[in-house]
Design an enzyme around this catalytic site. Structure first.
Site, short mmCIF file in Angstrom:
data_model
loop_
_atom_site.label_atom_id
_atom_site.label_comp_id
_atom_site.label_asym_id
_atom_site.label_seq_id
_atom_site.Cartn_x
_atom_site.Cartn_y
_atom_site.Cartn_z
CG ASP A 125 8.07 -116.01 85.64
OD1 ASP A 125 8.30 -116.87 86.51
OD2 ASP A 125 7.39 -116.26 84.63
CD GLU A 137 1.35 -113.37 84.25
OE1 GLU A 137 0.73 -113.20 83.18
OE2 GLU A 137 1.52 -114.49 84.76
#
Length: 376
Positions: free
Chosen positions: A67, A128
């Protein structure tokens, strides 16, 4: 420059330019430049995401994912490479995840591309929020490259540095964000019978929601319903006409999650009938549970060496890597970062770690690509 120094530089450079999900423009430019210097031809995806495809002339592909996004947190580490973006911070270790995947890319660039499977490196935005893994899947990337297995990691400050930790099956939870607004009718406190008390109704809802865990869901199922915020009323001697509360629902089963939210809505309807109020309810599932493939796990454990720790219980944290595992088998694992010096939790303003743990991640990735056998 040796690999540890290079990984440390990447991590600290990236740490200084944290950006929110789908806004990782500087981050993307940095990663792309480093990959190009290794000889790769990075492919853009979702504007800020990057793919690297190593064609080993095989039918199947194995993927590795990092990520990229950061958090809206003001950093207080006092380190020399602190965030230059005021109010934003890599407080969840994604800078380290990217540095590890860059290190893996570097290692791959230095050996012949004669692996048993093609390799896809995914630098994914927006873990997120809103869930970049889901967007990658919706874009058909896994199907386009015929990806048959995927691996990813997360730095974990609750696990001792030097340890790799994982477990088969459930590793992390499905989560949903709960938002409830109760609309009643205001009245003077001395004439309460002329009003509809939204605070009283909200209080009963919260208690009845908690009863779902002990009277509706089987005791062997792990679940969390947490109410973290509640607001209602304006004046002490007035019956409140509106109350709002917010929370989170977490479990390791999509079926259980649906049963919880369906029961909540049934409770809401009963309260509306009983009190004549209106209840606006929202609790959509965000990320599915992270479920590690059992066959891959059995192979994975053999590659981890002596510093492996099998977790006895999954964590009630959430992770969008689960969207990949909905489509293909995958393994998500933790790399421990806890030391006497570095022990602040994820999503805290003082989270930090020793970059040496990233070398362990690179080596494990390399062992995976060399030794994992994919099924039909």
């Amino acid at each position: 420059m040796d690999l540890l120094k290079q990984i440390t530089k990447w991590r600290r450079d990236l740490h200084q330019i944290p950006e929110l999900g789908l806004e990782e423009f500087k981050t993307s430019q940095y990663v792309k430049k480093e990959l190009e210097e290794m000889g790769y031809q990075p492919i853009s995806v979702l504007e800020t995401g990057i793919l690297v495809y190593l064609d080993c002339h095989q039918d199947k592909t194995i993927a590795f994912r990092s990520d990229m996004d950061a958090l809206k947190i003001t950093e207080q580490t006092n380190c020399e490479f602190a965030s230059k973006h005021q109010g934003y911070m890599h407080a969840c270790g994604h800078d380290g995840h990217m540095a590890a995947l860059l290190g893996f890319a570097k290692k791959l660039s230095q050996v012949p591309a004669d692996f048993a499977y093609n390799i896809l490196l995914i630098f994914q935005p927006a873990e997120e929020s809103p869930g970049g893994a889901n967007l990658i899947c919706q874009a058909g990337i896994l199907k386009q490259y015929n990806v048959k297995a995927i691996f990813g990691l997360h730095l974990m400050p609750t696990i001792e540095a030097g340890k790799i930790a994982c477990r088969p099956g459930p590793l992390m939870a499905q989560n949903g964000e709960l938002d409830v607004t109760v609309t009643g009718k205001s009245a003077h406190a001395g004439l309460y019978h002329l009003g509809v008390d939204s605070i009283l109704i909200a209080s009963q809802l919260i208690c009845q929601y908690q009863n779902i865990l002990t009277r509706v869901i089987a005791p062997v199922e792990s679940c969390v319903i947490n109410i973290g915020e509640i607001k209602g009323g304006t004046v002490r001697n007035i019956v409140a006409d509106q109350a709002v509360f917010k929370g989170t629902v977490r479990t390791y089963s999509e079926t259980v999650f649906k049963k919880i939210t369906d029961t909540m809505q049934a409770i809401n309807h009963g309260m509306e009938e009983a009190y004549g109020c209106k209840i606006d309810f929202s609790c959509p599932p965000m990320y599915p549970p992270v479920l590690n493939d059992y066959d891959l796990y059995a192979q994975f454990v053999k590659l981890t060496g002596d510093n492996y720790e099998e977790l006895k219980e999954p964590l009630m944290l959430a992770e969008d890597f689960a969207f990949y595992q909905r489509e293909i088998p995958g393994i998500f694992f933790y790399v421990g970062t806890k030391t006497e010096r570095y022990n602040s939790g994820l999503h805290t303003e003082t989270f930090n770690f020793d970059e040496e743990v990233l070398l362990q991640a690179v080596e494990l990735y390399y062992q995976i690509v060399c030794k994992i056998k994919l099924g039909e």
